[in-house]
Scaffold this motif. Structure first.
Motif, PDB file in Angstrom:
ATOM      1  N   THR A 313       0.781  -1.269   0.096  1.00 20.56           N
ATOM      2  CA  THR A 313       0.089  -0.020  -0.030  1.00 20.56           C
ATOM      3  C   THR A 313       0.928   1.155   0.053  1.00 20.56           C
ATOM      4  OG1 THR A 313      -1.648  -1.121   1.235  1.00 20.56           O
ATOM      5  CG2 THR A 313      -1.857   1.061   1.376  1.00 20.56           C
ATOM      6  N   GLY A 314       1.953   1.229   0.952  1.00 22.83           N
ATOM      7  CA  GLY A 314       2.849   2.409   0.875  1.00 22.83           C
ATOM      8  C   GLY A 314       3.418   2.618  -0.267  1.00 22.83           C
ATOM      9  N   VAL A 315       4.025   1.727  -0.935  1.00 25.05           N
ATOM     10  CA  VAL A 315       4.713   1.640  -2.262  1.00 25.05           C
ATOM     11  C   VAL A 315       3.623   2.306  -3.318  1.00 25.05           C
ATOM     12  CG1 VAL A 315       5.640   0.485  -4.158  1.00 25.05           C
ATOM     13  CG2 VAL A 315       6.472  -0.128  -1.811  1.00 25.05           C
ATOM     14  N   ALA A 316       2.557   1.722  -3.485  1.00 24.49           N
ATOM     15  CA  ALA A 316       1.542   2.474  -4.519  1.00 24.49           C
ATOM     16  C   ALA A 316       1.307   3.779  -4.059  1.00 24.49           C
ATOM     17  CB  ALA A 316       0.287   1.565  -4.370  1.00 24.49           C
ATOM     18  N   GLY A 317       1.010   4.121  -3.027  1.00 20.50           N
ATOM     19  CA  GLY A 317       0.892   5.595  -2.503  1.00 20.50           C
ATOM     20  C   GLY A 317       2.094   6.467  -2.871  1.00 20.50           C
ATOM     21  N   LEU A 318       3.171   5.981  -2.808  1.00 18.65           N
ATOM     22  CA  LEU A 318       4.322   6.737  -2.971  1.00 18.65           C
ATOM     23  C   LEU A 318       4.615   7.031  -4.449  1.00 18.65           C
ATOM     24  CD1 LEU A 318       6.937   5.409  -0.297  1.00 18.65           C
ATOM     25  CD2 LEU A 318       6.362   7.917  -0.768  1.00 18.65           C
ATOM     26  N   ALA A 319       4.246   5.867  -5.366  1.00 17.17           N
ATOM     27  CA  ALA A 319       4.311   6.107  -6.537  1.00 17.17           C
ATOM     28  C   ALA A 319       3.161   6.924  -7.135  1.00 17.17           C
ATOM     29  CB  ALA A 319       4.079   4.504  -7.338  1.00 17.17           C
ATOM     30  N   LEU A 320       2.154   7.008  -6.549  1.00 17.04           N
ATOM     31  CA  LEU A 320       1.046   7.805  -6.947  1.00 17.04           C
ATOM     32  C   LEU A 320       1.698   9.400  -6.923  1.00 17.04           C
ATOM     33  CD1 LEU A 320      -2.379   6.351  -6.292  1.00 17.04           C
ATOM     34  CD2 LEU A 320      -1.840   7.305  -8.237  1.00 17.04           C
ATOM     35  N   PHE A 321       1.994   9.695  -5.589  1.00 20.92           N
ATOM     36  CA  PHE A 321       2.457  10.887  -5.166  1.00 20.92           C
ATOM     37  C   PHE A 321       3.751  11.368  -5.825  1.00 20.92           C
ATOM     38  CE2 PHE A 321       4.970  13.711  -2.650  1.00 20.92           C
ATOM     39  CZ  PHE A 321       3.754  14.706  -2.245  1.00 20.92           C
ATOM     40  N   ILE A 322       4.566  10.510  -5.989  1.00 20.33           N
ATOM     41  CA  ILE A 322       5.798  11.077  -6.878  1.00 20.33           C
ATOM     42  C   ILE A 322       5.343  11.134  -8.295  1.00 20.33           C
ATOM     43  CG2 ILE A 322       7.870  10.251  -7.612  1.00 20.33           C
ATOM     44  CD1 ILE A 322       8.386   8.638  -4.984  1.00 20.33           C
ATOM     45  N   GLU A 326      -2.394  14.618 -11.223  1.00 23.33           N
ATOM     46  CA  GLU A 326      -3.647  15.357 -10.905  1.00 23.33           C
ATOM     47  C   GLU A 326      -3.568  15.366  -9.477  1.00 23.33           C
ATOM     48  OE1 GLU A 326      -5.743  16.355 -13.164  1.00 23.33           O
ATOM     49  OE2 GLU A 326      -4.289  15.752 -14.870  1.00 23.33           O
ATOM     50  N   PRO A 327      -4.264  16.387  -8.842  1.00 25.23           N
ATOM     51  CA  PRO A 327      -4.529  16.734  -7.602  1.00 25.23           C
ATOM     52  C   PRO A 327      -5.157  15.348  -6.606  1.00 25.23           C
ATOM     53  CG  PRO A 327      -5.367  18.516  -8.641  1.00 25.23           C
ATOM     54  CD  PRO A 327      -5.082  17.432  -9.597  1.00 25.23           C
ATOM     55  N   TRP A 328      -6.022  14.691  -7.322  1.00 24.30           N
ATOM     56  CA  TRP A 328      -6.461  13.471  -6.839  1.00 24.30           C
ATOM     57  C   TRP A 328      -5.465  12.548  -6.469  1.00 24.30           C
ATOM     58  CZ3 TRP A 328      -6.425   8.513  -8.685  1.00 24.30           C
ATOM     59  CH2 TRP A 328      -6.048   8.260 -10.222  1.00 24.30           C
ATOM     60  N   MET A 329      -4.307  12.293  -7.427  1.00 21.61           N
ATOM     61  CA  MET A 329      -3.448  11.476  -7.435  1.00 21.61           C
ATOM     62  C   MET A 329      -2.758  11.820  -6.232  1.00 21.61           C
ATOM     63  SD  MET A 329      -2.351  10.952 -11.351  1.00 21.61           S
ATOM     64  CE  MET A 329      -3.321  10.229 -12.496  1.00 21.61           C
ATOM     65  N   LEU A 330      -2.425  13.068  -5.997  1.00 24.89           N
ATOM     66  CA  LEU A 330      -1.555  13.350  -4.628  1.00 24.89           C
ATOM     67  C   LEU A 330      -2.400  13.155  -3.532  1.00 24.89           C
ATOM     68  CD1 LEU A 330       0.119  14.909  -6.837  1.00 24.89           C
ATOM     69  CD2 LEU A 330       0.091  16.909  -5.319  1.00 24.89           C
ATOM     70  N   ILE A 331      -3.762  13.468  -3.380  1.00 22.29           N
ATOM     71  CA  ILE A 331      -4.416  13.095  -2.323  1.00 22.29           C
ATOM     72  C   ILE A 331      -4.439  11.758  -1.818  1.00 22.29           C
ATOM     73  CG2 ILE A 331      -6.576  13.231  -1.164  1.00 22.29           C
ATOM     74  CD1 ILE A 331      -5.316  15.755  -1.336  1.00 22.29           C
ATOM     75  N   VAL A 332      -4.845  10.663  -2.901  1.00 27.40           N
ATOM     76  CA  VAL A 332      -5.052   9.547  -2.689  1.00 27.40           C
ATOM     77  C   VAL A 332      -3.814   8.763  -2.398  1.00 27.40           C
ATOM     78  CG1 VAL A 332      -5.515   7.035  -3.941  1.00 27.40           C
ATOM     79  CG2 VAL A 332      -6.920   9.220  -4.206  1.00 27.40           C
ATOM     80  N   GLY A 333      -2.627   9.109  -3.438  1.00 31.04           N
ATOM     81  CA  GLY A 333      -1.300   8.686  -2.966  1.00 31.04           C
ATOM     82  C   GLY A 333      -0.701   9.052  -1.301  1.00 31.04           C
ATOM     83  N   THR A 334      -1.287  10.227  -0.921  1.00 27.55           N
ATOM     84  CA  THR A 334      -0.927  10.657   0.280  1.00 27.55           C
ATOM     85  C   THR A 334      -1.526   9.669   1.587  1.00 27.55           C
ATOM     86  OG1 THR A 334      -0.126  12.960  -0.218  1.00 27.55           O
ATOM     87  CG2 THR A 334      -0.922  12.444   1.984  1.00 27.55           C
TER      88      THR A 334
END
Length: 425
Positions: A313-322, A326-334
């Protein structure tokens, strides 16, 4: 081990031979919740007033860093000293004593930070504060592991959530004190008194020692040389070091978010400072919520599957954040980043203390705590250096790699006692 009954079997180490009532177990659990809360409360109380301390003492930004470093070094000393203090004093006296030291440190920081501005006084205060906070960190985790062991439920994530609740309360009261113009010395002095009194009251509900703290009853206590050898021997335990790897990766992910997430939103993704602060708030909410809900999940599925899923989950979130655009990607990734990093530290503490020879638990918790705290201390400047050279978002790839490594090391946290021990063995 009782899961739902009114009593639980006694420990075979330094505990009473009489089974405890449900009321006693709940009081014990709540006492540890209170100590976790007070530890976070004290930390946030002074950290939220760093700008005021800097202004009164006329420190530069680099000077503030060196002052904070003094407290960090003292924390490591406290982590190392904690097993010895726990053996000599027991959990009840030990936790109360070091929390009083924390309170004394806060008083000195308040005096040196405003009433009689003095960098040396602030450094002395942070040395006391850091030592006490480092020592109580080991003690409350060891005692928390004992409590959840007797109660028969995973409680460590919730205990660490109480630490987070304490930081929120401490920061909030500090902000209110600053807004109302309350002098720093009065604010920190008042918080110190509250912490000392509350700690002394809370630990009254921690079971007192009934036999010698080395678990040998009336047998002669081993010499200090033997106890030193036993404390150092834990560092040769490969399983324990792998638990340290789990905590290193997860603590790195948590600590780096505290220091760099908001800046990464601004400098890496081009949003303003308000959005950066809001995204960091999302991270703290996600992490705290996961810690509140994490215990039942671990009880249902076990430590190893939970840690593996969280690492993914953390790896997926970091990948989305990095890599997100799109703003939703940052929020979901965070959110995923916060959930992924949430349980590694508390589960690592439980796993380190999960040994049949209970007298070794403190030394083992101290060892993995030192590894975890190294991530908090070394991580931020290391990422800062990489961010300067390659960009802050690229620097965050280090966290992603460490989360993968933590997931691979998850089997080291397998239960050695409890309902999942046989199934996962």
């Amino acid at each position: 081990m009782s899961q739902h009954g009114d009593t639980a079997p006694a420990m075979t180490d330094n505990r009473s031979t009489e089974p405890r009532t449900r009321r006693e177990l709940i009081a014990w659990r709540n006492a540890i919740f209170a100590v976790f809360f007070l530890s976070g409360f004290g930390l946030a109380s002074w950290m939220a007033r760093i700008p005021a301390i800097r202004d009164h003492t006329e420190l530069t930004t680099q000077g503030v860093g060196f002052v904070i470093l003094s407290g960090s070094i003292a924390s490591i000393v406290g982590l190392v000293a904690a097993p010895w203090l726990l053996t000599r004093l027991g959990a009840r006296v030990g936790m109360a004593g070091v929390m009083v030291i924390v309170s004394a440190g806060l008083v000195l920081v308040g005096l040196g930070g405003s009433a009689t501005p003095s960098v040396l006084l602030v450094v002395a205060g942070l040395a006391l504060f850091g030592f006490g906070n480092g020592a109580v960190d080991v003690m409350m985790n060891v005692e928390g592991a004992e409590a959840e062991r007797e109660i028969g439920r995973t409680l460590m994530p919730l205990m660490h959530a109480f630490f987070s609740f304490g930081t929120v309360a401490g920061a909030g009261l500090a902000a209110a004190a600053s807004a109302l113009g309350i002098p720093l010395s009065w604010h920190l002095g008042g918080m110190a008194l509250l912490i000392a009194l509350a700690s002394v009251v809370a630990v009254r509900f921690v079971p007192a020692q009934a036999v010698l703290p080395d678990g040998r009853g009336d047998a002669p206590r081993p010499s200090w040389r033997q106890r030193l050898r036993e404390s150092l021997a834990v560092w040769a335990d490969v399983r324990l070091l792998l638990i340290g790897v789990i905590m290193l990766g997860m603590a790195f992910a948590e600590g780096s978010a505290n220091d760099w997430l908001a800046l990464a939103v601004v400098d890496g993704h081009g949003y303003d400072a308000t959005i950066g602060a809001a995204v960091f708030t999302v991270f703290t909410i996600a992490m705290t919520t996961a810690r509140v809900l994490g215990g039942p999940v671990i009880d249902r599925f076990g430590r190893v599957p939970t840690l593996r899923v969280l690492a993914a989950t953390g790896v997926a979130g970091l990948a989305l954040f990095i890599f997100g655009t799109e703003p939703w990607m940052l929020i979901v990734g965070t959110v995923l980043w916060g959930i992924g990093a949430s349980l590694g530290f508390p589960v690592g503490m439980s796993a380190a203390a999960d040994v049949p020879e209970r007298r070794l638990a403190a030394a083992r918790v101290s060892a993995v705590a030192i590894i975890g705290y190294c991530a908090f201390l070394v991580g931020p400047p290391f990422l800062g250096f990489l961010g300067q050279q390659f960009g802050i978002l690229n620097a965050l790839l280090v966290i992603l790699v460490l989360m993968v490594v933590a997931g691979l090391a998850a089997p080291a946290a397998r239960e050695r006692t409890g309902p999942h021990a046989v199934r996962e063995a």
